[in-house]
Design a protein around this motif. Structure first.
Motif, PDB file in Angstrom:
ATOM      1  N   ALA A 323      32.307  14.935 -16.431  1.00 31.90           N
ATOM      2  CA  ALA A 323      32.766  15.601 -17.656  1.00 31.90           C
ATOM      3  C   ALA A 323      31.732  16.615 -18.151  1.00 31.90           C
ATOM      4  N   SER A 324      30.439  16.301 -17.936  1.00 34.73           N
ATOM      5  CA  SER A 324      29.390  17.207 -18.414  1.00 34.73           C
ATOM      6  C   SER A 324      29.394  18.522 -17.645  1.00 34.73           C
ATOM      7  N   GLU A 325      29.946  18.517 -16.442  1.00 32.95           N
ATOM      8  CA  GLU A 325      30.072  19.748 -15.652  1.00 32.95           C
ATOM      9  C   GLU A 325      31.389  20.446 -15.981  1.00 32.95           C
ATOM     10  N   LEU A 326      32.421  19.678 -16.028  1.00 32.92           N
ATOM     11  CA  LEU A 326      33.762  20.241 -16.260  1.00 32.92           C
ATOM     12  C   LEU A 326      33.801  21.060 -17.546  1.00 32.92           C
ATOM     13  N   ARG A 327      33.148  20.544 -18.589  1.00 31.59           N
ATOM     14  CA  ARG A 327      33.246  21.181 -19.902  1.00 31.59           C
ATOM     15  C   ARG A 327      32.613  22.569 -19.929  1.00 31.59           C
ATOM     16  N   TYR A 328      31.675  22.828 -19.034  1.00 31.24           N
ATOM     17  CA  TYR A 328      30.990  24.125 -19.071  1.00 31.24           C
ATOM     18  C   TYR A 328      31.369  25.027 -17.899  1.00 31.24           C
ATOM     19  N   ARG A 329      32.386  24.610 -17.134  1.00 29.25           N
ATOM     20  CA  ARG A 329      32.814  25.430 -16.016  1.00 29.25           C
ATOM     21  C   ARG A 329      33.993  26.275 -16.438  1.00 29.25           C
ATOM     22  N   ARG A 356      38.892  18.361 -24.972  1.00 27.86           N
ATOM     23  CA  ARG A 356      39.244  19.533 -25.798  1.00 27.86           C
ATOM     24  C   ARG A 356      39.416  20.783 -24.939  1.00 27.86           C
ATOM     25  N   GLU A 357      38.560  20.901 -23.925  1.00 29.84           N
ATOM     26  CA  GLU A 357      38.644  22.061 -23.032  1.00 29.84           C
ATOM     27  C   GLU A 357      39.960  22.026 -22.238  1.00 29.84           C
ATOM     28  N   ALA A 358      40.300  20.843 -21.733  1.00 31.02           N
ATOM     29  CA  ALA A 358      41.538  20.721 -20.950  1.00 31.02           C
ATOM     30  C   ALA A 358      42.750  21.031 -21.829  1.00 31.02           C
ATOM     31  N   LYS A 359      42.717  20.558 -23.064  1.00 27.60           N
ATOM     32  CA  LYS A 359      43.855  20.816 -23.958  1.00 27.60           C
ATOM     33  C   LYS A 359      43.955  22.311 -24.277  1.00 27.60           C
ATOM     34  N   ARG A 360      42.791  22.923 -24.457  1.00 21.14           N
ATOM     35  CA  ARG A 360      42.767  24.362 -24.751  1.00 21.14           C
ATOM     36  C   ARG A 360      43.419  25.151 -23.617  1.00 21.14           C
ATOM     37  N   THR A 601      26.984   9.415 -27.600  1.00 22.56           N
ATOM     38  CA  THR A 601      27.733  10.311 -28.478  1.00 22.56           C
ATOM     39  C   THR A 601      27.029  11.644 -28.711  1.00 22.56           C
ATOM     40  N   VAL A 602      25.897  11.860 -28.000  1.00 22.85           N
ATOM     41  CA  VAL A 602      25.252  13.172 -28.056  1.00 22.85           C
ATOM     42  C   VAL A 602      25.171  13.729 -26.639  1.00 22.85           C
ATOM     43  N   GLU A 603      24.971  15.021 -26.538  1.00 18.61           N
ATOM     44  CA  GLU A 603      24.896  15.644 -25.208  1.00 18.61           C
ATOM     45  C   GLU A 603      23.598  15.325 -24.517  1.00 18.61           C
TER      46      GLU A 603
END
Ligand code: F6R
Length: 603
Positions: A323-329, A356-360, A601-603
């Motif tokens: 998820a940490s990669e997906l969100r910034y790709r 949130r990114e996937a929904k966007r 809950t933090v990056e």
């Protein structure tokens, strides 16, 4: 990351808060503290270190009072120290706060307040909240909190007390917070286990909602100060489920609970009337041309297993990504993509961001979570619940296993709908057989205990496998390193000769998983190659010719033959027990490994 506990009611606040913090210690254990309101002043006691250090201080002088807030910290800004511990007070000691999250604009706010003459006592980002609240306070704490949170950037769950208005204020943005309602008072906590002993009636605070608690009840407001109407929900978890129940560690208790957890989760996904079944039935897989699976840590590993299962059973392209990669790709996600999010807590920051990114991008979102009312459960289109109950040990075991069975069932159902699986009933029957198979593995832990006792001295342990055995090796390696502090890596067996084999020497151990019949000879060759270079090997699985037992150079632990796609559910039991007993032999704090917190809950 960080646990918040608060209480206002008829009872002495300190024991209630400390008891609650014990259930939240999995969220962080760098330091802990309490602030108690009594007769127009706050008494604050906070200590660097585990909760036991605070308890010792409180045993010498516990503040008396019926309202208070407490905190257990996972340090982000400022080292673990008494000063950096929460609660934090404003300069005039009028306002006390506890915070979970990160304030991204804390530096600017601190500089602004310092220019106005405010002096700070800690290095934390959180103190700025208390100082800002005092700076803004003009006689109405609700208005003040609204003004403060509108100034803050970042994520926060907050507990706030003001001397002039003895009530508890709670507010959340991107970090969890729940309110418990009981006859003897109102409770505020980061997570349900902290209040289970007192009540099963829980309000889940939504993002940007504020709760105002006093001993007679709670009122809710939005960020404009307008009242919000909410009803409590009844939590299904029992108070006992958050206790060790005679086990030395939560981790062992949770490992042993797996047969029961798997039965409940499978029933809910397969039996008529089951909540998970209703959700699975409502998904039309034919609307999608691609599946992306994502999560962090172990949840990601469940996704790696699932990739093999989805592609093999459904013939549908399935990608898996952290998820940490997906969100910034710039992922290729659109309305024809089904994205599956896996998370025990439902609060992992990177996974929430990926949702949130996937929904966007217009994707359909399906989550597999354990915590009801969590952010990921709330924000996804479809939710499947792992019925694991509270998982307290930082290293996940039972939630991971429950994720696996839901993923198998989902894949089998999708395969049926796509016409890729005829006789799907047989496949589902194989999944239904898993709880009994896990139970028989757990009935005899002697060999793995015996083997683990010989492994305390290793500096480095490698895990290898192919196909789903590789996927589960990743989990075995993570489990071992996080609780035993032994360096470990997982490699696909075929990769050994492309580099890692140069690390093989006499003081290394190689754990090989072998559950895929057609790949068993390949893994056996890998095992021979490492043994001939001086390493020792442990072979785990149902497809191996090695004789079971603990040997000098080679050991093997075998179990009953099973469809290779579902074999990770059995291999992982041996891997969990292996990690547990290695760490236990090293005398480590298994439930709370250093530097880790359960809910990231933090990056
Ligand atoms: C490892 C472990 C972590 C979590 C990861 C994701 O034992 O527990 O790797 O799997 O932090 O957490 P959740 O599942 O809550 O999103």
């Amino acid at each position: 990351m960080c646990g918040i506990m608060g209480y206002v009611g008829n009872k002495e606040a300190v024991p209630v808060i400390v008891e609650g913090l014990k259930k939240l210690e999995y969220r962080g254990y760098d330091s802990a503290g309490v602030a108690i309101y009594n007769n127009g002043s706050f008494e604050v006691i906070k200590r660097k270190g585990r909760l036991t250090v605070l308890e010792e201080a409180l045993s010498k002088r516990a503040p008396s009072g019926h309202m208070g807030i407490g905190h257990t910290r996972w340090a982000t800004h400022g080292e673990p120290s008494n000063e950096n511990s929460h609660p934090h007070l404003g300069e005039k000691e009028k306002i006390a706060i506890v915070h979970n999250g990160i304030i991204e604009n804390h530096r600017q706010l601190r500089e602004k307040l310092e220019r106005k003459g405010v002096s700070f006592t800690s290095e934390t980002d959180s103190e700025v909240i208390a100082q800002l609240a005092e700076y803004y306070y003009r006689g109405n704490i609700l208005e003040t909190v609204i003004k403060v949170v509108n100034t803050l950037e970042g994520s926060f769950a907050l507990g706030v007390m003001c001397l002039d208005e003895p009530r508890l204020i709670a507010v959340r943005k991107d970090n969890p917070l729940i309110i418990g309602e009981a006859r003897d008072g109102m409770y505020l906590a980061s997570d349900v286990p902290a209040i289970l002993k007192h009540t099963s009636q829980v309000y889940y605070l939504e993002d940007k909602e504020i709760a105002v608690l006093d001993r007679s009840g709670v009122e809710f407001f939005n960020m404009d100060g307008e009242p919000v109407s909410k009803s409590p929900e009844t939590v299904a978890w029992s108070a006992d489920s958050a206790e060790k129940g005679g086990y030395q560690h939560f981790m062992l208790k949770e490992i042993m609970e797996q047969p029961k957890v798997l039965r409940m989760t499978i029933d809910s996904a397969l039996c008529d009337g089951g909540k998970n079944k209703a959700v699975i039935d409502s998904i039309d897989i034919r609307s999608y041309n691609k599946i992306i699976i994502t999560g962090c840590g172990s949840a990601y590993h469940a996704g790696v297993v699932a990739k093999y299962v989805f592609e093999s059973l459904c013939g549908l392209s399935a990608e898996v990504e952290l998820a940490s990669e997906l969100r910034y790709r710039n992922p290729l996600i659109d309305g024809q993509t089904l994205v599956i999010f896996i998370s025990q807590s439902g609060e992992t920051a990177d996974t929430i961001a990926a949702v949130r990114e996937a929904k966007r991008r217009g994707a359909a979102t399906l989550s597999i979570v354990n915590v009801v009312g969590s952010t990921i459960a709330k924000e996804t289109d479809y939710v499947l619940y792992t019925l694991a109950g509270p998982e307290i040990a930082v290293a996940t075991t039972k939630a991971f296993s429950a994720q696996l069975v839901l993923l198998y069932i989902l894949a089998a159902r999708f395969a049926q709908d796509l016409g890729a699986l005829t006789g799907g009933g047989g496949t589902l029957a194989e999944v239904s057989a898993l709880p009994d198979m896990v139970e028989s593995l757990l009935a005899d832990t002697g060999k793995i205990q015996q083997f683990a006792a010989t492994c305390v001295g290793y500096k480095s342990i490698f895990f290898i496998g192919r196909n789903v055995d590789y996927a589960i090796s990743l989990e075995g390696s993570l489990k071992l390193k996080e609780i035993s502090y032994i360096h470990s890596e997982a490699y696909a067996g075929g990769e050994l000769k492309h580099g890692p084999i140069s690390l093989i020497e006499p003081d290394t151990l190689v754990v090989a998983i072998s559950c895929c019949q057609r790949l068993a000879p390949k893994i056996a060759s890998n095992v021979e190659q490492v043994i001939s270079r001086g390493a020792k090997a442990l072979v785990i699985g149902c497809c191996t010719d090695y004789e079971e037992g603990v040997g000098d150079k080679l050991s093997a632990i075998k179990f009953a033959r099973i469809n290779e796609l579902f074999s990770p559910s059995l291999s992982v039991i041996i891997l969990q027990l292996f990690s547990y007993y290695v760490a236990a032999n090293k005398g480590l704090d298994i439930d709370k490994p250093r530097n880790l917190a359960k809910s990231v809950t933090v990056e």
